[in-house]
Design an enzyme around this catalytic site. Sequence first.
Site, PDB file in Angstrom:
ATOM      1  N   ASP A  17       0.954  -1.152  -0.113  1.00 35.33           N
ATOM      2  CA  ASP A  17       0.027   0.135   0.091  1.00 35.33           C
ATOM      3  C   ASP A  17       0.891   1.288   0.087  1.00 35.33           C
ATOM      4  O   ASP A  17       1.773   1.241   0.833  1.00 35.33           O
ATOM      5  CB  ASP A  17      -0.748  -0.187   1.402  1.00 35.33           C
ATOM      6  CG  ASP A  17      -1.994   0.933   1.108  1.00 35.33           C
ATOM      7  OD1 ASP A  17      -3.065   0.640   0.589  1.00 35.33           O
ATOM      8  OD2 ASP A  17      -1.721   2.183   1.704  1.00 35.33           O
ATOM      9  N   ILE A  18       0.632   2.214  -0.923  1.00 33.11           N
ATOM     10  CA  ILE A  18       1.546   3.359  -0.954  1.00 33.11           C
ATOM     11  C   ILE A  18       1.084   4.317   0.270  1.00 33.11           C
ATOM     12  O   ILE A  18      -0.062   4.544   0.655  1.00 33.11           O
ATOM     13  CB  ILE A  18       1.078   4.276  -2.113  1.00 33.11           C
ATOM     14  CG1 ILE A  18       1.510   3.321  -3.517  1.00 33.11           C
ATOM     15  CG2 ILE A  18       1.906   5.616  -2.303  1.00 33.11           C
ATOM     16  CD1 ILE A  18       1.144   3.946  -4.691  1.00 33.11           C
ATOM     17  N   GLU A  48      -4.746   2.424  -3.847  1.00 31.71           N
ATOM     18  CA  GLU A  48      -3.455   2.368  -3.842  1.00 31.71           C
ATOM     19  C   GLU A  48      -2.936   1.015  -3.494  1.00 31.71           C
ATOM     20  O   GLU A  48      -1.696   1.068  -3.072  1.00 31.71           O
ATOM     21  CB  GLU A  48      -2.875   3.543  -3.146  1.00 31.71           C
ATOM     22  CG  GLU A  48      -3.001   3.593  -1.715  1.00 31.71           C
ATOM     23  CD  GLU A  48      -4.470   4.232  -1.044  1.00 31.71           C
ATOM     24  OE1 GLU A  48      -4.597   4.414   0.021  1.00 31.71           O
ATOM     25  OE2 GLU A  48      -5.502   4.159  -1.938  1.00 31.71           O
TER      26      GLU A  48
END
Length: 183
Positions: A50-51, A93
């Site tokens: 996950d960003i 994301e």
Amino acid sequence: LEKKVKKLSKEVKTDFLTNIANKKAIMEELKRQESSYKRYGTIYSVVFFDIDHFKNINDTYGHDAGDIILKSVGLILNRYSRDIDIVGRFGGEEFVIIAPETDKEGARIFADKIRQVIQKTKFMYKKTRIKVTVSGGVASRDEVNSKEELLKKADERLYLAKRSGRNRVCADDECKWVFWKKA
């Protein structure tokens, strides 16, 4: 007609923005890996990424910048994965990699390598450098009872990595195997 059907079939399984597998394709591959695991005992692992602070990127630089970051992360994941790995965007994301014939330790090492590459990459948007890091969660099929539990375990570890300070990879429930470096 046959070419059109093949093209449409690929499009149905490809994320329109990142040009990697979409959630549908990931779930189909997970089903195949599970069949192999049950029949032959072929181990596989899942890595969720996950960003970190992605909402801030969108809020600060705009959604076009966010899209460029998503595309770039997809490219990095594809570039550093093996040909047999399945790389996809799970949603928003969040990205997932299915790593066939890979135990948890191998997946953890791989995930941390990806984390480091992303941390060191110079993401640019309109001549502005955007700092990007990712958090990761790793789980192996042999530590759970089903493919559904495998996804859940990897996702839980991803959120443990986020709660533990981000820019790290967690491969167990205490996140004792943490590898990170401040960006």
